[in-house]
Each structure stands twice: as C-alpha cells, then as structure tokens.
Design a protein around this motif. Structure first.
Motif, PDB file in Angstrom:
ATOM      1  N   ILE A 293       0.864  -1.289  -0.059  1.00  0.00           N
ATOM      2  CA  ILE A 293       0.031  -0.069  -0.089  1.00  0.00           C
ATOM      3  C   ILE A 293       0.890   1.306  -0.024  1.00  0.00           C
ATOM      4  N   LYS A 294       0.672   1.966  -1.112  1.00  0.00           N
ATOM      5  CA  LYS A 294       1.323   3.456  -1.031  1.00  0.00           C
ATOM      6  C   LYS A 294       0.522   4.518  -0.757  1.00  0.00           C
ATOM      7  N   TYR A 295       0.473   5.264   0.262  1.00  0.00           N
ATOM      8  CA  TYR A 295      -0.240   6.435   0.556  1.00  0.00           C
ATOM      9  C   TYR A 295      -0.196   7.792  -0.426  1.00  0.00           C
ATOM     10  N   SER A 296      -1.052   8.641  -0.262  1.00  0.00           N
ATOM     11  CA  SER A 296      -0.845   9.719  -1.081  1.00  0.00           C
ATOM     12  C   SER A 296       0.167  10.615  -0.471  1.00  0.00           C
ATOM     13  N   ASP A 297       0.700  10.195   0.621  1.00  0.00           N
ATOM     14  CA  ASP A 297       1.952  11.112   0.976  1.00  0.00           C
ATOM     15  C   ASP A 297       3.254  10.309   0.791  1.00  0.00           C
ATOM     16  N   PHE A 298       2.995   9.258  -0.059  1.00  0.00           N
ATOM     17  CA  PHE A 298       4.117   8.341  -0.736  1.00  0.00           C
ATOM     18  C   PHE A 298       4.824   7.348   0.610  1.00  0.00           C
ATOM     19  N   THR A 299       4.201   7.305   1.653  1.00  0.00           N
ATOM     20  CA  THR A 299       4.682   6.700   2.627  1.00  0.00           C
ATOM     21  C   THR A 299       4.268   5.027   2.168  1.00  0.00           C
ATOM     22  N   LEU A 300       4.996   3.951   2.589  1.00  0.00           N
ATOM     23  CA  LEU A 300       4.757   2.745   2.106  1.00  0.00           C
ATOM     24  C   LEU A 300       4.310   1.739   3.203  1.00  0.00           C
ATOM     25  N   GLN A 301       3.705   0.769   2.830  1.00  0.00           N
ATOM     26  CA  GLN A 301       3.271  -0.138   3.893  1.00  0.00           C
ATOM     27  C   GLN A 301       2.988  -1.239   3.571  1.00  0.00           C
ATOM     28  N   THR A 302       3.553  -2.500   3.952  1.00  0.00           N
ATOM     29  CA  THR A 302       3.153  -3.875   3.462  1.00  0.00           C
ATOM     30  C   THR A 302       2.675  -4.644   4.802  1.00  0.00           C
ATOM     31  N   ARG A 303       1.882  -5.656   4.292  1.00  0.00           N
ATOM     32  CA  ARG A 303       1.053  -6.599   5.060  1.00  0.00           C
ATOM     33  C   ARG A 303       1.173  -7.830   4.494  1.00  0.00           C
ATOM     34  N   SER A 304       1.700  -9.084   5.331  1.00  0.00           N
ATOM     35  CA  SER A 304       1.841 -10.336   4.683  1.00  0.00           C
ATOM     36  C   SER A 304       1.200 -11.357   5.473  1.00  0.00           C
ATOM     37  N   LYS A 305       0.809 -12.301   4.906  1.00  0.00           N
ATOM     38  CA  LYS A 305       0.314 -13.494   5.412  1.00  0.00           C
ATOM     39  C   LYS A 305       0.917 -14.628   4.674  1.00  0.00           C
ATOM     40  N   THR A 306       1.485 -15.588   5.441  1.00  0.00           N
ATOM     41  CA  THR A 306       1.747 -17.107   5.090  1.00  0.00           C
ATOM     42  C   THR A 306       0.699 -18.184   5.277  1.00  0.00           C
ATOM     43  N   LEU A 307       0.409 -18.957   4.092  1.00  0.00           N
ATOM     44  CA  LEU A 307      -0.653 -19.999   4.303  1.00  0.00           C
ATOM     45  C   LEU A 307       0.092 -21.181   4.489  1.00  0.00           C
ATOM     46  N   PRO A 308      -0.670 -22.182   5.031  1.00  0.00           N
ATOM     47  CA  PRO A 308       0.130 -23.556   4.925  1.00  0.00           C
ATOM     48  C   PRO A 308       0.220 -24.244   3.979  1.00  0.00           C
ATOM     49  N   TYR A 309      -0.317 -23.712   2.780  1.00  0.00           N
ATOM     50  CA  TYR A 309      -0.235 -24.534   1.471  1.00  0.00           C
ATOM     51  C   TYR A 309       0.269 -23.542   0.366  1.00  0.00           C
ATOM     52  N   PHE A 310       0.748 -24.167  -0.850  1.00  0.00           N
ATOM     53  CA  PHE A 310       1.056 -23.476  -1.953  1.00  0.00           C
ATOM     54  C   PHE A 310      -0.208 -22.903  -2.672  1.00  0.00           C
ATOM     55  N   ILE A 311      -0.181 -21.679  -3.224  1.00  0.00           N
ATOM     56  CA  ILE A 311      -1.509 -21.259  -3.950  1.00  0.00           C
ATOM     57  C   ILE A 311      -1.072 -20.663  -5.350  1.00  0.00           C
ATOM     58  N   SER A 312      -1.722 -20.683  -6.225  1.00  0.00           N
ATOM     59  CA  SER A 312      -1.777 -19.831  -7.378  1.00  0.00           C
ATOM     60  C   SER A 312      -2.886 -19.547  -8.254  1.00  0.00           C
ATOM     61  N   ASP A 313      -4.223 -19.900  -7.495  1.00  0.00           N
ATOM     62  CA  ASP A 313      -5.398 -19.526  -8.013  1.00  0.00           C
ATOM     63  C   ASP A 313      -5.831 -18.124  -7.444  1.00  0.00           C
ATOM     64  N   LYS A 314      -6.398 -17.446  -8.479  1.00  0.00           N
ATOM     65  CA  LYS A 314      -6.736 -16.173  -8.475  1.00  0.00           C
ATOM     66  C   LYS A 314      -7.634 -15.736  -7.253  1.00  0.00           C
ATOM     67  N   ALA A 315      -8.711 -16.636  -7.054  1.00  0.00           N
ATOM     68  CA  ALA A 315      -9.783 -16.573  -6.192  1.00  0.00           C
ATOM     69  C   ALA A 315      -9.163 -16.469  -4.707  1.00  0.00           C
ATOM     70  N   ILE A 316      -8.043 -17.494  -4.374  1.00  0.00           N
ATOM     71  CA  ILE A 316      -7.500 -17.421  -3.116  1.00  0.00           C
ATOM     72  C   ILE A 316      -6.385 -16.311  -2.848  1.00  0.00           C
ATOM     73  N   VAL A 317      -5.751 -15.993  -3.958  1.00  0.00           N
ATOM     74  CA  VAL A 317      -4.886 -14.696  -3.929  1.00  0.00           C
ATOM     75  C   VAL A 317      -5.715 -13.377  -3.445  1.00  0.00           C
ATOM     76  N   LEU A 318      -6.871 -13.264  -4.203  1.00  0.00           N
ATOM     77  CA  LEU A 318      -7.571 -12.187  -3.871  1.00  0.00           C
ATOM     78  C   LEU A 318      -8.137 -12.241  -2.580  1.00  0.00           C
ATOM     79  N   GLU A 319      -8.688 -13.300  -2.132  1.00  0.00           N
ATOM     80  CA  GLU A 319      -9.155 -13.340  -0.673  1.00  0.00           C
ATOM     81  C   GLU A 319      -8.363 -13.039   0.323  1.00  0.00           C
ATOM     82  N   THR A 320      -7.111 -13.412   0.105  1.00  0.00           N
ATOM     83  CA  THR A 320      -6.038 -13.352   1.098  1.00  0.00           C
ATOM     84  C   THR A 320      -5.622 -11.856   1.249  1.00  0.00           C
ATOM     85  N   ALA A 321      -5.558 -11.200  -0.088  1.00  0.00           N
ATOM     86  CA  ALA A 321      -5.187  -9.878  -0.084  1.00  0.00           C
ATOM     87  C   ALA A 321      -6.414  -9.037   0.547  1.00  0.00           C
TER      88      ALA A 321
END
Length: 369
Positions: A293-321
């Motif tokens: 996430i880059k805000y309007s004042d150009f500060t940057l933030q990241t948020r992460s989540k590690t799942l117990p399994y490998f994913i590549s499906d759009k739906a799971i990527v989207l729901e996690t995001a």
C-alpha cells in the motif's frame, strides 16, 4: 580476512541509463536532451532518466510532477519494454560469447563469471573492456563494468566510473577498497539502514569492520552477519545462470487517490488476476501473500500472510489480499496497491547454502585481473 575458497573472476556489467539511452538511440532528436521514461500524466512515476536529466536531480521512482519542477525542460517518453527486451537479448548474446555463466539481474545488468572463459583470456579486465566495446559497436549503447573476486565487490565497482567506464578491484586491494568505502555504497545497505549506521558512528567500511559479529547481529538482525562478512571481502554466492525466482508481483497506480477499502476491491481483483496469470505463465505457486500500500503522502506499508499450502489460484490470492486490506484501518488515502507472492515452490530447486570458512590468506599477486 578472506575466504579460503578459490578466487573467482567476476564481472558486473551495468548498462548506462539503459531505457533512456535506448530511446535516445532510436530518436536522434532526443540525443543530449533531458528525458524521462515513463512518468507522464499527473500520476505518473518515472522508470528511468537520462544523464542530462539526472543533473537536475531527476531519478527513477520519482513522480513526474516533481521531476518536471526540478527540470522544466524535461521530455517524457512512454516506456517500450518490447524494444528494451530486444536490445537486452542482443547484449546477452555478447556475454555468452565469453562465458555461459551469466546471471541477469534485470534487462540492463548481469553478472559474468569469467574465471574460465570461452576465449582463453587470463585478464577479466580485458574481457570486460572488450565486452563494453562490442556492446557499443553492435548496439550504439554504453555500459559500465566492475571486476573483482566476487559478485558483491564487482557490483559496487561497476558504479565507480559511470558512465562508460570500468573499475577493477584486484585481490590484494579488496580489503582497503572496502574499508575506504562510504557505507551508503555497500550493496544491501538502504537509506534507512545507512541512517541507523550513521547514528551508531558507522560511516565507512572501516567503521563497520570494527564492529563485532555479536554487535551487528544485535543491532541489525539477520543482516548483521551479512555486513560482518562482506566488509571482510567474504561473499561466496556463485553466478547462477538459471536464477530462481523468489517472488512474483503486480501493482497499479491510480489516477485518483482512493480513500475507502470498498473502492479498492475492484482494483485488487484486477491485480490478483494479473498475479495469477504470471504465476501460471511461470508455472509456480507460493505460500506468502503480501499486500503493498502506497499512500498519497508516498509512505509505504506492507502486510503479509503465510498460508500452510502453496497457492496460485486468483480467488485465493484475492481473498487473502482482501483480508490483509481489512486487517487494519488505512492511515491515509491510497495512490497504489500491489500484490506479491513469495515463499515459492521453487525453493527446493535451490542449491544448499555454501559454508564459509574464514582464515588469513596470502594473496596471489600474480593472479591476473
């Protein structure tokens, strides 16, 4: 202190203002003028700047608006990655005339291991000079190069005599070169870390070298061990021709700032779709989803989540995001969103880490660089 492993002859080739130079090459009217690749429009971000533009302080990742204030005569040119890839491939063909141990870092830079090479030359410096001459003759572009015993030092050296120059750091000169170096020049020391080092009285390689492994680990975490070794000339990462991807990402900068999570959901869906396409194309999957996430004042933030399994499906990527987006309240309006997937299923293909042993060695002065 140097590693007791065999000394390698490593070249780091870095094209000079590559994207901008290609544009000036293709359009003679742009030659000698300050140009920025990308960055057009009120929300644009610059991908590259010519040396003429850099004199005014214009640089990559800068907003087009700010760049125009710094350089009112700045000419904005649209990116043409198809063309950049074409030129890059031609340059890589030149590399492979000398060695098959070529590790591209991007379209405009690569490492070459020429310890043993196809042309039978003993001097890595002469090979680098010949490669740069061929690049200019065959593409019309200039390149800079760094030559030394490992990738870390070669990369730093390639920046010493830019543009259109080269720097060789011979084995016997490595330790002094690193001691004299401004800490900001160390590859892997970013702006924030440099400021932290300054506050602790670490301004040069010599200052860094005076700190113990325990001190550096306590103050800089896992990176502390890395700093401890590289300032002593120890960096045994091999040139890997088939460099394994560690992450895959896509992002979007918006024409207008977004102030509500609800307005961002459609944007996230498009980004997740692009990530899924790239995962499919690369035939990889990952466990860790990161929302940028880059805000309007150009500060940057990241948020992460590690799942117990490998994913590549759009739906799971989207729901996690989405879950990461709603994880906490936004601190400002948002100008950019990005999704990346790391912890990929390519890890089992990587080689085992090299064990580094330290000992004092007598440098071979006759080892020709």
């Amino acid at each position: 202190m140097l590693s007791d492993l065999p000394i390698r002859k490593i070249i780091h080739v870095d094209m000079d203002a590559f994207y901008a130079s290609v544009e000036q090459l293709d359009d003679p009217n742009l030659k000698g003028k300050p140009i920025a690749v990308g960055g057009g429009g009120k929300r644009g971000v610059i991908s590259a700047a010519s040396y003429e533009a850099r004199k005014f302080g214009v640089k990559s990742a800068m907003s087009g608006r700010l760049a125009e204030k710094l350089c009112p005569e700045l000419i904005f040119v649209k990116t043409n990655f198809t063309r950049y890839k074409e030129v890059s491939q031609n340059i890589r063909k030149i590399f492979h005339d000398y060695t098959d141990l070529v590790e591209p870092l991007s379209l405009d830079e690569a490492y070459l291991d020429v310890t043993e090479n196809k042309v039978g030359m003993h001097s890595a410096s002469i090979i680098a000079q010949e490669i740069r001459q061929r690049i200019f003759k065959e593409t019309g572009l200039t390149a800079s190069a760094g030559i030394s015993i490992n990738k870390f030092i070669a990369k730093i050296a390639s920046d010493c005599n830019k543009p259109n120059g080269q720097k060789t750091v011979n084995p016997e000169d490595v330790l002094q070169f690193l001691e004299d170096l401004d800490i900001r020049k160390f590859y892997g020391v970013g702006k924030v870390t440099a400021e932290k080092m300054y506050q602790k009285g670490i301004f040069t390689g010599k200052d860094l070298k005076s700190k113990s492994l325990e001190y550096l680990s306590d103050n800089f975490g896992k990176s502390g061990r890395y700093y401890y070794h590289v300032v002593r000339g120890i960096h045994n990462s091999e040139v890997k021709p088939n460099r394994i991807r560690k992450s895959l990402a896509a992002e979007r900068t918006f024409s207008e700032n977004l102030s509500s999570e609800i307005f961002m959901l459609t944007k996230l869906e498009h980004i997740a779709e692009e990530v899924a396409k790239r995962l499919s194309h690369s035939n990889v999957a990952g466990k860790t989803v990161t929302l940028k996430i880059k805000y309007s004042d150009f500060t940057l933030q990241t948020r992460s989540k590690t799942l117990p399994y490998f994913i590549s499906d759009k739906a799971i990527v989207l729901e996690t995001a989405k879950s990461l987006l709603y994880q906490e309240k936004l601190s400002n309006s948002v100008r950019l969103l990005g999704i990346s997937l790391s912890n990929l299923n390519t890890e089992n293909k990587t080689s085992k880490p090299m064990v580094v042993k330290e000992k004092t060695v007598s440098v071979q002065l006759k080892f020709e660089f």
